[in-house]
Design an enzyme around this catalytic site. Structure first.
Site, PDB file in Angstrom:
ATOM      1  N   ASP A  23      27.414  48.699  39.455  1.00 27.29           N
ATOM      2  CA  ASP A  23      27.096  49.878  38.232  1.00 27.29           C
ATOM      3  C   ASP A  23      26.495  49.896  37.140  1.00 27.29           C
ATOM      4  O   ASP A  23      27.201  48.322  36.630  1.00 27.29           O
ATOM      5  CB  ASP A  23      28.713  50.420  38.023  1.00 27.29           C
ATOM      6  CG  ASP A  23      29.300  51.185  36.888  1.00 27.29           C
ATOM      7  OD1 ASP A  23      27.586  51.219  36.250  1.00 27.29           O
ATOM      8  OD2 ASP A  23      29.544  51.473  36.200  1.00 27.29           O
ATOM      9  N   LYS A  87      20.421  50.526  27.751  1.00 24.21           N
ATOM     10  CA  LYS A  87      20.187  51.410  29.568  1.00 24.21           C
ATOM     11  C   LYS A  87      20.078  53.175  28.001  1.00 24.21           C
ATOM     12  O   LYS A  87      19.208  53.653  29.356  1.00 24.21           O
ATOM     13  CB  LYS A  87      21.644  51.976  29.575  1.00 24.21           C
ATOM     14  CG  LYS A  87      21.870  52.521  31.361  1.00 24.21           C
ATOM     15  CD  LYS A  87      23.295  52.950  31.550  1.00 24.21           C
ATOM     16  CE  LYS A  87      22.709  54.120  32.625  1.00 24.21           C
ATOM     17  NZ  LYS A  87      24.615  54.256  33.034  1.00 24.21           N
ATOM     18  N   GLU A 187      25.624  58.228  39.471  1.00 26.89           N
ATOM     19  CA  GLU A 187      27.390  57.910  39.409  1.00 26.89           C
ATOM     20  C   GLU A 187      28.044  58.669  39.475  1.00 26.89           C
ATOM     21  O   GLU A 187      29.150  58.538  40.655  1.00 26.89           O
ATOM     22  CB  GLU A 187      27.213  57.536  38.075  1.00 26.89           C
ATOM     23  CG  GLU A 187      26.523  56.237  36.928  1.00 26.89           C
ATOM     24  CD  GLU A 187      25.817  56.314  35.883  1.00 26.89           C
ATOM     25  OE1 GLU A 187      26.810  57.191  35.037  1.00 26.89           O
ATOM     26  OE2 GLU A 187      25.387  55.530  35.431  1.00 26.89           O
ATOM     27  N   ASP A 211      33.237  62.052  32.884  1.00 31.53           N
ATOM     28  CA  ASP A 211      32.530  60.777  32.949  1.00 31.53           C
ATOM     29  C   ASP A 211      32.830  60.335  31.651  1.00 31.53           C
ATOM     30  O   ASP A 211      31.975  60.600  31.187  1.00 31.53           O
ATOM     31  CB  ASP A 211      31.578  60.170  33.917  1.00 31.53           C
ATOM     32  CG  ASP A 211      31.289  58.754  33.514  1.00 31.53           C
ATOM     33  OD1 ASP A 211      32.273  58.245  32.504  1.00 31.53           O
ATOM     34  OD2 ASP A 211      30.274  58.202  34.752  1.00 31.53           O
TER      35      ASP A 211
HETATM   36  P1  ADP Z   1      30.605  52.715  30.591  1.00 31.68           P
HETATM   37  O1  ADP Z   1      30.495  53.406  31.657  1.00 31.68           O
HETATM   38  O2  ADP Z   1      29.564  53.528  29.203  1.00 31.68           O
HETATM   39  O3  ADP Z   1      29.524  50.867  30.927  1.00 31.68           O
HETATM   40  P2  ADP Z   1      33.155  52.177  30.958  1.00 31.68           P
HETATM   41  O4  ADP Z   1      33.149  52.397  31.618  1.00 31.68           O
HETATM   42  O5  ADP Z   1      33.439  50.815  31.021  1.00 31.68           O
HETATM   43  O6  ADP Z   1      31.821  52.348  30.214  1.00 31.68           O
HETATM   44  O7  ADP Z   1      34.076  52.243  29.281  1.00 31.68           O
HETATM   45  C1  ADP Z   1      34.588  51.544  28.471  1.00 31.68           C
HETATM   46  C2  ADP Z   1      35.469  51.805  27.656  1.00 31.68           C
HETATM   47  O8  ADP Z   1      36.580  52.214  28.239  1.00 31.68           O
HETATM   48  C3  ADP Z   1      35.430  51.444  26.619  1.00 31.68           C
HETATM   49  O9  ADP Z   1      35.397  52.159  25.221  1.00 31.68           O
HETATM   50  C4  ADP Z   1      36.831  50.634  26.732  1.00 31.68           C
HETATM   51  O10 ADP Z   1      37.309  50.532  25.286  1.00 31.68           O
HETATM   52  C5  ADP Z   1      37.494  51.909  27.517  1.00 31.68           C
HETATM   53  N1  ADP Z   1      38.700  51.749  27.841  1.00 31.68           N
HETATM   54  C6  ADP Z   1      38.753  49.996  28.706  1.00 31.68           C
HETATM   55  N2  ADP Z   1      39.982  50.834  29.151  1.00 31.68           N
HETATM   56  C7  ADP Z   1      40.752  51.519  28.647  1.00 31.68           C
HETATM   57  C8  ADP Z   1      42.319  51.299  28.361  1.00 31.68           C
HETATM   58  N3  ADP Z   1      43.434  50.963  28.804  1.00 31.68           N
HETATM   59  N4  ADP Z   1      42.071  52.434  27.551  1.00 31.68           N
HETATM   60  C9  ADP Z   1      41.767  52.842  26.922  1.00 31.68           C
HETATM   61  N5  ADP Z   1      40.439  53.382  26.988  1.00 31.68           N
HETATM   62  C10 ADP Z   1      40.247  51.946  27.517  1.00 31.68           C
HETATM   63 MG    MG Z   2      29.860  54.628  33.867  1.00 29.24          MG
END
Ligand code: ADP
Ligand code: MG
Length: 618
Positions: A23, A87, A187, A211
């Site tokens: 991912d 990205k 995705e 998402d």
């Molecule tokens: P992307 O797909 O954009 O790379 P992710 O799916 O990894 O991102 O999401 C990252 C986001 O999720 C960040 O803003 C992070 O702060 C948030 N996040 C991670 N854990 C938690 C949680 N327990 N509660 C709320 N937000 C969270």
């Molecule tokens: Mg993502």
């Protein structure tokens, strides 16, 4: 039974073919595999650490990159050299991102053309492909360290709305990182696979994948039948995500403490501290009622109730996107049988509740939302590796098919491993004024220069009416039928002149030759990429020199003597740079010429516009 081999060098057990799922996220990236014993997908992590690798690249004073947590620490401290959200730049021109240019704290080259964006760090220029390849290389190395075996094959996920160019850019990034990209998967499709959706051939369903990541929001409506995923509609907001939730908390605290954004920005480390505290608070509030902490001698606290009020407008925005996605798919909420939650930000209970209330059913959140996409990619990888016998692989193209473009570059129309039958069309234009014909050369292979690939066919499209360079529109279409026969058609859209040819791509190639061609492309990826970048920089330089010369010829009267002299000097410097094999130098000189010509180009534009207005009568 799956074949198991022993790696003599490391003594570890090795599967005949390990394909990993990746991912490659805007905020975080990670790798997953199917565990060889449990047969369940698992995200890879070093002992006692997170599986998530922040998608951030930091360049030190010598221009050496580091990726991940370490790079993240430089976001506020060294913004010019810390590249996040690469990205968002994949397959984009400056014109595409102009509106949001302020979002990037580093230097995105503003040459205001249709050419692909570049990022400048010190005196180096990087394409988004190179930046993504640094992240993929780090993921590959971590995976190899954990698995104690080489990792060379991968399935990589992309957003469902990614276009052809963005998908190709992602493939190229993989190749540059030394990965053979077996397939690019959407995705939302990967996330559905992780929930076991679409794994039963008889099943038919319409589902929604919600998402909410770090900086982006995507909603996709998918239809699944016979194990095939069709994207019915996508919607979302490319500038809305967890970072915005953090910002509401930061703003709340700044109001309480009485500090302005400008004051905060004068102290980078304070700003960094506050951002981290806000994110910590947000995460804490996903499972607790209140949060409090110390920051710069102040006590900061916030309750879940206040947080939920603060983010309500943001959540509503995402629901509006869901409504639009349904409208585009011509469906009502009743038609959706399953809702899949993806992205770290869907851990926020208020988000889950709002989505569930909108669709009128409980959401699927059993699988870890920040790993679910990678886990699904691992399942897809396992199917491609032939380990999952429930799945019959449809016929696929073993090597990429494309045509030759300026400077002997390979432009891929149908990437390898595409399902057949398939068809793809793309538009090209002429390079010279009055060009009456165009040679279409069809190649097969993975290398960036056509000379290293296999030529399949060639023909001339003639009868293009005389027009200035760049005006004719020639649509080239590749069609592969179920028997693997490729038909290439070229048509000039303004005049309708048309030509086509038929070829049998696989003819005369053994499996071993195909394998060798693949391996060659991986070992030469770096050189190929450098040559491609050089050829592209040269082509861009030649075009700019050409346009500038014509412009000066026509608009002498609009320019001051000094401007004419400066432009001539900048053009000469660029000419000189063209004699050397240094893409950074060419890029620098293009920038300098742009700097000199920008003011009078704008003036000429204004003159042209007001001229046009004067000519109009009411
Ligand atoms: P992307 O797909 O954009 O790379 P992710 O799916 O990894 O991102 O999401 C990252 C986001 O999720 C960040 O803003 C992070 O702060 C948030 N996040 C991670 N854990 C938690 C949680 N327990 N509660 C709320 N937000 C969270
Ligand atoms: Mg993502």
């Amino acid at each position: 039974m799956a074949k198991i081999a022993i790696n003599i060098a490391t003594g570890s057990l090795q599967q005949a073919e390990m394909i990993v799922g990746i991912d490659l996220g805007t905020t975080n990236s990670l790798v997953a595999i199917i565990h060889p014993e449990t047969k369940q997908p698992v995200a890879l992590r070093e002992f006692n650490t997170s599986s998530l690798v922040p998608s951030i690249v930091h360049f030190d004073e010598f221009g050496n990159p580091t990726v991940g947590e370490q790079a993240r620490a430089f976001l506020e401290l060294d913004p010019q050299n810390t590249i996040f959200s690469a990205k968002r730049l994949m397959g984009k021109s400056y014109k595409d991102i102009k509106e949001n240019a302020g979002f990037f704290a580093y230097k995105v080259i503003d040459d205001d053309t249709e050419s692909l964006v570049k990022v400048q760090v010190g005196n180096q220029f990087f394409s988004p492909i190179e930046l993504s390849s640094f992240i993929l290389k780090e993921l590959k190395q971590r995976a190899e360290h954990i698995l104690k075996t080489p990792v060379t094959k991968a399935v990589i996920t992309v957003p469902a709305y990614f276009n052809d160019a963005q998908r190709q850019a992602t493939r190229d990034a993989g190749k540059l990182a030394g990965l053979d990209v077996m397939r690019i998967v959407n995705e939302p499709t990967a996330a559905s696979l992780a929930y076991g959706l679409g794994m039963n051939q008889e099943e038919e369903a319409t589902i929604a994948v919600y998402d909410l990541g770090g900086g982006t929001f995507d909603i996709s409506i998918l239809h699944i039948s016979n194990g095939i995923f069709e994207v019915l509609s996508t919607n979302g907001d490319t500038y809305l995500g967890g970072d915005d939730l953090d910002r509401t908390i930061m703003q709340h605290w700044m109001n309480e403490v009485g500090i302005t954004i400008d004051e905060l920005h004068q102290h980078k480390s304070l700003a960094q501290g506050l951002r981290l505290k806000a994110e910590e608070a947000k995460k804490h509030l996903s499972t607790h009622e209140r949060f409090s902490t110390d920051w710069n001698g102040e006590v900061l606290s916030i309750t879940k109730t206040v947080f939920e009020e603060l983010i309500q407008p943001l959540i509503e925005k995402t629901i509006d996107c869901c409504k639009r996605a349904l409208t585009d798919a011509k469906l009502s909420t009743d038609a959706i049988s399953t809702i899949v939650m993806v992205g770290g930000s869907t851990r926020v209970p208020a988000v889950k509740n709002a989505v569930s209330a909108f669709f009128g059913k409980p959401v699927n959140d059993r699988v870890n939302p920040d790993e679910v996409v990678a886990l699904g990619a691992a399942i897809q990888a396992d199917i491609l590796a032939g380990n999952n016998k429930d799945f019959l692989l449809l016929d696929i193209t073993p090597l990429s098919l494309g045509i030759e473009t300026m400077g002997g570059l390979m432009d891929v129309l149908i990437p390898r491993n595409s399902k057949i039958p398939t068809s793809v069309g793309r538009q090209y234009t002429t390079h010279k004024d009055g060009q009456g014909s165009m040679r279409i050369s069809v190649f097969q292979g993975e290398r960036d220069l056509v000379k290293d690939n296999r030529k399949l066919a060639e023909f001339n499209l003639t009868g293009i009416p005389g027009m200035p360079a760049g005006l004719p529109k020639v649509e080239v279409q590749f069609l592969i039928d179920a028997d693997g026969i490729l038909v290439v058609k070229a048509k000039e859209l303004r005049s309708g002149t048309e030509q086509s040819i038929e070829v049998k791509p696989q003819f005369g190639l053994t499996d071993e030759e195909v394998e060798n061609m693949l391996m060659d492309s991986i070992t030469h990826a770096k050189d190929d990429m450098q040559i491609r970048a050089l050829v592209e920089a040269r082509t861009e330089a030649e075009q700019i020199l050409d346009v500038t010369e014509k412009f000066i010829g026509k608009n002498q009267s609009l320019l001051t003597q000094q401007e004419i002299l400066d432009t001539a000097a900048a053009m000469q410097a660029l000419q000189m740079a063209l004699t050397m094999d240094d893409k950074n130098l060419i890029q620098t000189k293009i920038e300098e010429l742009n700097e000199v010509s920008r003011p009078f180009a704008e003036r000429a534009m204004d003159a042209a516009v007001s001229g046009a207005l004067k000519g109009k009568t009411i």
